[in-house]
Design a protein around this motif. Structure first.
Motif, PDB file in Angstrom:
ATOM      1  N   LEU A   1       0.839  -1.189   0.000  1.00  7.74           N
ATOM      2  CA  LEU A   1       0.000   0.000   0.000  1.00  7.74           C
ATOM      3  C   LEU A   1       0.877   1.244   0.000  1.00  7.74           C
ATOM      4  O   LEU A   1       1.891   1.279   0.697  1.00  7.74           O
ATOM      5  CB  LEU A   1      -0.877   0.042   1.254  1.00  7.74           C
ATOM      6  N   PRO A   2       0.469   2.252  -0.714  1.00  7.14           N
ATOM      7  CA  PRO A   2       1.223   3.511  -0.660  1.00  7.14           C
ATOM      8  C   PRO A   2       1.200   4.102   0.755  1.00  7.14           C
ATOM      9  O   PRO A   2       0.242   3.899   1.513  1.00  7.14           O
ATOM     10  CB  PRO A   2       0.466   4.422  -1.630  1.00  7.14           C
ATOM     11  N   ASP A   3       2.259   4.817   1.115  1.00 10.12           N
ATOM     12  CA  ASP A   3       2.349   5.407   2.453  1.00 10.12           C
ATOM     13  C   ASP A   3       1.148   6.292   2.776  1.00 10.12           C
ATOM     14  O   ASP A   3       0.664   6.299   3.905  1.00 10.12           O
ATOM     15  CB  ASP A   3       3.643   6.217   2.598  1.00 10.12           C
ATOM     16  N   ALA A   4       0.653   7.026   1.799  1.00 10.37           N
ATOM     17  CA  ALA A   4      -0.496   7.915   2.030  1.00 10.37           C
ATOM     18  C   ALA A   4      -1.727   7.103   2.440  1.00 10.37           C
ATOM     19  O   ALA A   4      -2.488   7.523   3.309  1.00 10.37           O
ATOM     20  CB  ALA A   4      -0.795   8.741   0.788  1.00 10.37           C
ATOM     21  N   ASP A   5      -1.927   5.936   1.828  1.00 10.65           N
ATOM     22  CA  ASP A   5      -3.066   5.081   2.189  1.00 10.65           C
ATOM     23  C   ASP A   5      -2.895   4.500   3.579  1.00 10.65           C
ATOM     24  O   ASP A   5      -3.860   4.391   4.336  1.00 10.65           O
ATOM     25  CB  ASP A   5      -3.243   3.951   1.174  1.00 10.65           C
ATOM     26  N   ARG A   6      -1.675   4.117   3.931  1.00  5.85           N
ATOM     27  CA  ARG A   6      -1.425   3.591   5.280  1.00  5.85           C
ATOM     28  C   ARG A   6      -1.747   4.649   6.328  1.00  5.85           C
ATOM     29  O   ARG A   6      -2.402   4.379   7.324  1.00  5.85           O
ATOM     30  CB  ARG A   6       0.030   3.165   5.422  1.00  5.85           C
ATOM     31  N   THR A   7      -1.281   5.859   6.097  1.00  7.27           N
ATOM     32  CA  THR A   7      -1.518   6.964   7.030  1.00  7.27           C
ATOM     33  C   THR A   7      -3.010   7.226   7.170  1.00  7.27           C
ATOM     34  O   THR A   7      -3.529   7.375   8.269  1.00  7.27           O
ATOM     35  CB  THR A   7      -0.789   8.230   6.563  1.00  7.27           C
ATOM     36  N   ARG A   8      -3.713   7.250   6.044  1.00  6.01           N
ATOM     37  CA  ARG A   8      -5.154   7.509   6.070  1.00  6.01           C
ATOM     38  C   ARG A   8      -5.918   6.382   6.771  1.00  6.01           C
ATOM     39  O   ARG A   8      -6.848   6.626   7.537  1.00  6.01           O
ATOM     40  CB  ARG A   8      -5.669   7.682   4.643  1.00  6.01           C
ATOM     41  N   ALA A   9      -5.512   5.130   6.552  1.00 11.36           N
ATOM     42  CA  ALA A   9      -6.198   3.988   7.162  1.00 11.36           C
ATOM     43  C   ALA A   9      -6.047   3.982   8.677  1.00 11.36           C
ATOM     44  O   ALA A   9      -6.941   3.529   9.390  1.00 11.36           O
ATOM     45  CB  ALA A   9      -5.660   2.680   6.583  1.00 11.36           C
ATOM     46  N   LEU A  10      -4.936   4.498   9.187  1.00 15.25           N
ATOM     47  CA  LEU A  10      -4.683   4.490  10.629  1.00 15.25           C
ATOM     48  C   LEU A  10      -5.205   5.728  11.338  1.00 15.25           C
ATOM     49  O   LEU A  10      -5.271   5.766  12.563  1.00 15.25           O
ATOM     50  CB  LEU A  10      -3.181   4.337  10.890  1.00 15.25           C
ATOM     51  N   ALA A  11      -5.599   6.736  10.592  1.00 17.34           N
ATOM     52  CA  ALA A  11      -6.108   7.972  11.191  1.00 17.34           C
ATOM     53  C   ALA A  11      -7.559   7.782  11.632  1.00 17.34           C
ATOM     54  O   ALA A  11      -8.326   7.068  10.981  1.00 17.34           O
ATOM     55  CB  ALA A  11      -6.023   9.115  10.189  1.00 17.34           C
ATOM     56  N   ARG A  12      -7.930   8.411  12.726  1.00 12.58           N
ATOM     57  CA  ARG A  12      -9.331   8.356  13.175  1.00 12.58           C
ATOM     58  C   ARG A  12     -10.225   8.934  12.083  1.00 12.58           C
ATOM     59  O   ARG A  12      -9.988  10.027  11.600  1.00 12.58           O
ATOM     60  CB  ARG A  12      -9.512   9.146  14.460  1.00 12.58           C
ATOM     61  N   GLY A  13     -11.225   8.176  11.699  1.00 16.04           N
ATOM     62  CA  GLY A  13     -12.129   8.607  10.644  1.00 16.04           C
ATOM     63  C   GLY A  13     -11.625   8.313   9.243  1.00 16.04           C
ATOM     64  O   GLY A  13     -12.332   8.526   8.267  1.00 16.04           O
ATOM     65  N   GLY A  14     -10.406   7.805   9.135  1.00 19.17           N
ATOM     66  CA  GLY A  14      -9.837   7.491   7.818  1.00 19.17           C
ATOM     67  C   GLY A  14     -10.331   6.147   7.328  1.00 19.17           C
ATOM     68  O   GLY A  14     -10.348   5.174   8.064  1.00 19.17           O
ATOM     69  N   ARG A  15     -10.772   6.109   6.098  1.00 15.53           N
ATOM     70  CA  ARG A  15     -11.274   4.862   5.518  1.00 15.53           C
ATOM     71  C   ARG A  15     -10.761   4.723   4.106  1.00 15.53           C
ATOM     72  O   ARG A  15     -10.759   5.685   3.349  1.00 15.53           O
ATOM     73  CB  ARG A  15     -12.801   4.871   5.503  1.00 15.53           C
ATOM     74  N   LEU A  16     -10.338   3.525   3.747  1.00 15.97           N
ATOM     75  CA  LEU A  16      -9.906   3.261   2.378  1.00 15.97           C
ATOM     76  C   LEU A  16     -11.067   2.783   1.518  1.00 15.97           C
ATOM     77  O   LEU A  16     -11.107   3.030   0.325  1.00 15.97           O
ATOM     78  CB  LEU A  16      -8.789   2.212   2.359  1.00 15.97           C
ATOM     79  N   ASP A  17     -12.026   2.102   2.119  1.00 16.23           N
ATOM     80  CA  ASP A  17     -13.177   1.554   1.396  1.00 16.23           C
ATOM     81  C   ASP A  17     -14.414   2.370   1.737  1.00 16.23           C
ATOM     82  O   ASP A  17     -14.963   2.266   2.831  1.00 16.23           O
ATOM     83  CB  ASP A  17     -13.376   0.090   1.781  1.00 16.23           C
ATOM     84  N   GLN A  18     -14.867   3.167   0.811  1.00 16.65           N
ATOM     85  CA  GLN A  18     -16.048   3.995   1.033  1.00 16.65           C
ATOM     86  C   GLN A  18     -17.343   3.284   0.629  1.00 16.65           C
ATOM     87  O   GLN A  18     -18.420   3.844   0.769  1.00 16.65           O
ATOM     88  CB  GLN A  18     -15.922   5.304   0.233  1.00 16.65           C
ATOM     89  N   GLN A  19     -17.242   2.040   0.155  1.00 14.96           N
ATOM     90  CA  GLN A  19     -18.408   1.305  -0.316  1.00 14.96           C
ATOM     91  C   GLN A  19     -19.179   0.613   0.802  1.00 14.96           C
ATOM     92  O   GLN A  19     -20.333   0.252   0.624  1.00 14.96           O
ATOM     93  CB  GLN A  19     -17.983   0.246  -1.351  1.00 14.96           C
TER      94      GLN A  19
END
Length: 62
Positions: A1-19
């Protein structure tokens, strides 16, 4: 996974799957608990697709 996705997935409220429904708190909470216990959590792309989360915790409650 790209670093930006990892950071977003671990952040409160961060989601990779919006479906799918959810608030994006799960991995952030797990990350806090792993850090509290001096462990490590890694995020990778699973072999069959999706996200693979690996937790490593010290033995013996160190």
């Amino acid at each position: 996974l790209p670093d930006a996705d990892r950071t977003r997935a671990l952040a409160r409220g961060g989601r990779l799957d919006q479906q799918t429904p959810g608030d994006g708190l799960g991995l952030a909470i797990v990350g806090d608990l792993v850090e509290l216990h001096r462990g490590r959590m890694t995020l990778d792309r699973a072999r069959l697709g999706g996200l693979q989360v690996t937790l490593t915790l010290p033995a013996g409650g160190e």
